[in-house]
Structures are given as C-alpha cells and as structure tokens.
Design a protein around this motif. Structure first.
Motif, PDB file in Angstrom:
ATOM      1  N   ASN A  73       0.831  -1.213   0.000  1.00 30.10           N
ATOM      2  CA  ASN A  73       0.000   0.000   0.000  1.00 30.10           C
ATOM      3  C   ASN A  73       0.860   1.256   0.000  1.00 30.10           C
ATOM      4  O   ASN A  73       0.548   2.233  -0.669  1.00 30.10           O
ATOM      5  CB  ASN A  73      -0.959   0.009   1.195  1.00 30.10           C
ATOM      6  N   TYR A  74       1.941   1.226   0.757  1.00 28.62           N
ATOM      7  CA  TYR A  74       2.839   2.380   0.793  1.00 28.62           C
ATOM      8  C   TYR A  74       3.442   2.640  -0.592  1.00 28.62           C
ATOM      9  O   TYR A  74       3.493   3.779  -1.041  1.00 28.62           O
ATOM     10  CB  TYR A  74       3.939   2.170   1.838  1.00 28.62           C
ATOM     11  N   LYS A  75       3.845   1.597  -1.262  1.00 31.27           N
ATOM     12  CA  LYS A  75       4.415   1.750  -2.618  1.00 31.27           C
ATOM     13  C   LYS A  75       3.367   2.280  -3.593  1.00 31.27           C
ATOM     14  O   LYS A  75       3.666   3.115  -4.439  1.00 31.27           O
ATOM     15  CB  LYS A  75       5.008   0.440  -3.107  1.00 31.27           C
ATOM     16  N   LYS A  76       2.132   1.785  -3.466  1.00 36.48           N
ATOM     17  CA  LYS A  76       1.047   2.299  -4.306  1.00 36.48           C
ATOM     18  C   LYS A  76       0.840   3.789  -4.044  1.00 36.48           C
ATOM     19  O   LYS A  76       0.641   4.566  -4.983  1.00 36.48           O
ATOM     20  CB  LYS A  76      -0.258   1.551  -4.042  1.00 36.48           C
ATOM     21  N   LEU A  77       0.876   4.182  -2.788  1.00 40.03           N
ATOM     22  CA  LEU A  77       0.725   5.597  -2.433  1.00 40.03           C
ATOM     23  C   LEU A  77       1.837   6.426  -3.069  1.00 40.03           C
ATOM     24  O   LEU A  77       1.564   7.465  -3.678  1.00 40.03           O
ATOM     25  CB  LEU A  77       0.739   5.757  -0.911  1.00 40.03           C
ATOM     26  N   GLU A  78       3.055   5.957  -2.950  1.00 37.29           N
ATOM     27  CA  GLU A  78       4.198   6.654  -3.556  1.00 37.29           C
ATOM     28  C   GLU A  78       4.051   6.805  -5.066  1.00 37.29           C
ATOM     29  O   GLU A  78       4.459   7.809  -5.637  1.00 37.29           O
ATOM     30  CB  GLU A  78       5.504   5.896  -3.279  1.00 37.29           C
ATOM     31  N   ASN A  79       3.467   5.794  -5.715  1.00 39.31           N
ATOM     32  CA  ASN A  79       3.334   5.784  -7.167  1.00 39.31           C
ATOM     33  C   ASN A  79       2.028   6.399  -7.655  1.00 39.31           C
ATOM     34  O   ASN A  79       1.748   6.370  -8.856  1.00 39.31           O
ATOM     35  CB  ASN A  79       3.460   4.350  -7.694  1.00 39.31           C
ATOM     36  N   GLY A  80       1.226   6.923  -6.738  1.00 38.57           N
ATOM     37  CA  GLY A  80      -0.039   7.542  -7.116  1.00 38.57           C
ATOM     38  C   GLY A  80      -1.096   6.542  -7.563  1.00 38.57           C
ATOM     39  O   GLY A  80      -2.049   6.911  -8.244  1.00 38.57           O
ATOM     40  N   GLU A  81      -0.919   5.286  -7.184  1.00 38.28           N
ATOM     41  CA  GLU A  81      -1.873   4.246  -7.555  1.00 38.28           C
ATOM     42  C   GLU A  81      -3.023   4.210  -6.546  1.00 38.28           C
ATOM     43  O   GLU A  81      -2.875   4.618  -5.400  1.00 38.28           O
ATOM     44  CB  GLU A  81      -1.186   2.877  -7.587  1.00 38.28           C
ATOM     45  N   ILE A 119      -5.551   2.696  -3.899  1.00 39.63           N
ATOM     46  CA  ILE A 119      -5.498   1.709  -2.827  1.00 39.63           C
ATOM     47  C   ILE A 119      -6.929   1.467  -2.373  1.00 39.63           C
ATOM     48  O   ILE A 119      -7.666   2.415  -2.083  1.00 39.63           O
ATOM     49  CB  ILE A 119      -4.650   2.223  -1.645  1.00 39.63           C
ATOM     50  N   GLU A 120      -7.304   0.200  -2.333  1.00 39.14           N
ATOM     51  CA  GLU A 120      -8.663  -0.141  -1.919  1.00 39.14           C
ATOM     52  C   GLU A 120      -8.900   0.323  -0.479  1.00 39.14           C
ATOM     53  O   GLU A 120      -8.052   0.133   0.393  1.00 39.14           O
ATOM     54  CB  GLU A 120      -8.869  -1.651  -2.021  1.00 39.14           C
ATOM     55  N   ASP A 121     -10.058   0.949  -0.253  1.00 41.52           N
ATOM     56  CA  ASP A 121     -10.423   1.393   1.087  1.00 41.52           C
ATOM     57  C   ASP A 121     -10.559   0.192   2.011  1.00 41.52           C
ATOM     58  O   ASP A 121     -10.881  -0.906   1.585  1.00 41.52           O
ATOM     59  CB  ASP A 121     -11.752   2.159   1.071  1.00 41.52           C
ATOM     60  N   ASP A 163     -19.123   5.799   4.645  1.00 38.88           N
ATOM     61  CA  ASP A 163     -19.501   4.450   4.234  1.00 38.88           C
ATOM     62  C   ASP A 163     -18.895   3.356   5.114  1.00 38.88           C
ATOM     63  O   ASP A 163     -19.024   2.180   4.821  1.00 38.88           O
ATOM     64  CB  ASP A 163     -19.151   4.207   2.771  1.00 38.88           C
ATOM     65  N   GLY A 164     -18.207   3.732   6.203  1.00 42.23           N
ATOM     66  CA  GLY A 164     -17.601   2.739   7.085  1.00 42.23           C
ATOM     67  C   GLY A 164     -16.274   2.214   6.575  1.00 42.23           C
ATOM     68  O   GLY A 164     -15.775   1.195   7.056  1.00 42.23           O
ATOM     69  N   LYS A 165     -15.677   2.915   5.604  1.00 43.28           N
ATOM     70  CA  LYS A 165     -14.411   2.489   5.005  1.00 43.28           C
ATOM     71  C   LYS A 165     -13.371   3.609   5.128  1.00 43.28           C
ATOM     72  O   LYS A 165     -13.673   4.777   4.906  1.00 43.28           O
ATOM     73  CB  LYS A 165     -14.602   2.155   3.529  1.00 43.28           C
ATOM     74  N   VAL A 166     -12.160   3.230   5.448  1.00 38.18           N
ATOM     75  CA  VAL A 166     -11.056   4.180   5.596  1.00 38.18           C
ATOM     76  C   VAL A 166     -10.347   4.353   4.269  1.00 38.18           C
ATOM     77  O   VAL A 166      -9.996   3.374   3.609  1.00 38.18           O
ATOM     78  CB  VAL A 166     -10.049   3.697   6.666  1.00 38.18           C
ATOM     79  N   ASP A 167     -10.120   5.602   3.899  1.00 38.12           N
ATOM     80  CA  ASP A 167      -9.343   5.949   2.711  1.00 38.12           C
ATOM     81  C   ASP A 167      -7.875   6.050   3.131  1.00 38.12           C
ATOM     82  O   ASP A 167      -7.531   6.830   4.016  1.00 38.12           O
ATOM     83  CB  ASP A 167      -9.853   7.282   2.152  1.00 38.12           C
ATOM     84  N   TYR A 168      -7.011   5.264   2.523  1.00 40.05           N
ATOM     85  CA  TYR A 168      -5.602   5.179   2.893  1.00 40.05           C
ATOM     86  C   TYR A 168      -4.892   6.536   2.803  1.00 40.05           C
ATOM     87  O   TYR A 168      -4.176   6.929   3.722  1.00 40.05           O
ATOM     88  CB  TYR A 168      -4.895   4.160   2.005  1.00 40.05           C
ATOM     89  N   LEU A 169      -5.096   7.226   1.706  1.00 45.42           N
ATOM     90  CA  LEU A 169      -4.444   8.527   1.530  1.00 45.42           C
ATOM     91  C   LEU A 169      -4.911   9.520   2.592  1.00 45.42           C
ATOM     92  O   LEU A 169      -4.091  10.171   3.240  1.00 45.42           O
ATOM     93  CB  LEU A 169      -4.722   9.087   0.129  1.00 45.42           C
ATOM     94  N   GLN A 170      -6.208   9.615   2.785  1.00 51.84           N
ATOM     95  CA  GLN A 170      -6.736  10.561   3.777  1.00 51.84           C
ATOM     96  C   GLN A 170      -6.242  10.205   5.175  1.00 51.84           C
ATOM     97  O   GLN A 170      -5.890  11.071   5.954  1.00 51.84           O
ATOM     98  CB  GLN A 170      -8.267  10.589   3.734  1.00 51.84           C
ATOM     99  N   TYR A 171      -6.211   8.918   5.493  1.00 53.00           N
ATOM    100  CA  TYR A 171      -5.728   8.455   6.798  1.00 53.00           C
ATOM    101  C   TYR A 171      -4.292   8.919   7.027  1.00 53.00           C
ATOM    102  O   TYR A 171      -3.935   9.332   8.134  1.00 53.00           O
ATOM    103  CB  TYR A 171      -5.824   6.930   6.881  1.00 53.00           C
TER     104      TYR A 171
END
Length: 179
Positions: free
Chosen positions: A22-30, A32-34, A142-150
């Motif tokens: 997930n961290y690598k996806k964040l770095e690459n702007g990909e 990430i499933e909530d 919706d009861g789901k955490v957004d990785y980027l916002q978190y």
C-alpha cells in the motif's frame, strides 16, 4: 459482532495501514482499496467507529489502560518495528507531533478511543461529497477508511491541514466530547 471478529478486523486494519504494498502504491499515485471497518449504519456509526477504534488501540496498548500513551502511539505508527538509533530522535519528534495532533481532550498524555475514532471518522469522510452535499455526513460516510486521507489527516504539511483540524474538532465536539 463478537470481540474475536472485532479484534481480527483491527489486526487486518493494522496489516493494511502498515502494508509495504500500500505504501508503494501511495508513492506511485496508484489507487489503494479502502479498508472496510464495519457495515455502515447511520444510526450507530459514531459508536461503531468508536468500538473499532478501541479494538485497534487494544492492539498496541501495552499497559492495559485502554488508551495509547506517546510510546504506545509511536509503536503503533511504526507497526511495532524498532527505530534505528540514528533516526530515533527525529522519528520520535515527527510521530510525537502527530500524537499531539490527535489529542482532542484535556488529557494530553494519552489518546483514547473517542479521539482515534475522530481520526478514523475523518479518514472515512469523503470530503468531496461532504462539500457537494452541504455537509451531509450520512451521504459522505460508508464505514471504510481511505488510505491517503488516513495518512494525510495528521500531517501539518498537508494543504488542507487547517480545514481537517477544524473538521476534527467539530466531529469530536459533536459526537464524543464530554458535556
């Protein structure tokens, strides 16, 4: 939901937040499933998220007092990993600032489930929908955490940091503050 399921979901959340992928996806702007904390129910949302927050706190609550002190918070933020000595002071200061940003009550020595629930609440809040619906929480959660916002909520360098802090205070005061 029984405690074993809640604890398992909290452990899954910990794995998700500390995922190298997930961290690598964040770095690459990909994308990430909530992370789904629980089934969304507007009438029980604030208590559901507080219960989830408590289960997560319990994972890193080493002294069993039901809250995180600064050291337990830092341990959580590092996913239980040790800090190399050469980075210990810098990382402890950085994470200490995030600890301070999560503190919303009068006890600055700990973070409780209500404070962490507020952080999760913000990480679930779809800010775009929230703005489009003139502040409708029901339409924006919706009861789901957004990785980027978190990851951005407690970052003082985040462009919307001041707005997030205002929302955080409003959510805490409306749902969790002692009257």
């Amino acid at each position: 939901m029984n405690n074993n399921i809640n604890s398992l979901n909290a452990q899954n959340f910990d794995n998700w937040t500390n995922s190298e992928a997930n961290y690598k996806k964040l770095e690459n702007g990909e994308e990430i499933e909530d992370f789904k904390m629980f089934d969304f129910n507007a009438s029980s949302y604030s208590s559901d998220i507080k219960d989830f927050a408590q289960e997560y706190i319990n994972l890193y609550d080493n002294n069993g007092d039901g809250v995180w002190n600064r050291e337990e918070f830092i341990n959580m933020a590092l996913g239980g990993q040790d800090i190399p000595d050469e980075y210990k002071e810098q990382i402890s200061q950085f994470l200490g600032e995030r600890f301070d940003a999560l503190n919303l009550d009068n006890n600055k020595d700990s973070i409780d489930a209500k404070e962490f629930a507020t952080e999760l609440f913000l990480s679930d809040l779809d800010l775009k929908k929230f703005a489009e619906t003139d502040g409708s929480l029901v339409d924006s959660l919706d009861g789901k955490v957004d990785y980027l916002q978190y990851n951005l909520n407690a970052d003082p360098d985040y462009v919307d940091y001041d707005y997030i802090q205002e929302l955080k205070s409003a959510i805490y005061n409306n749902f969790y503050a002692e009257s």
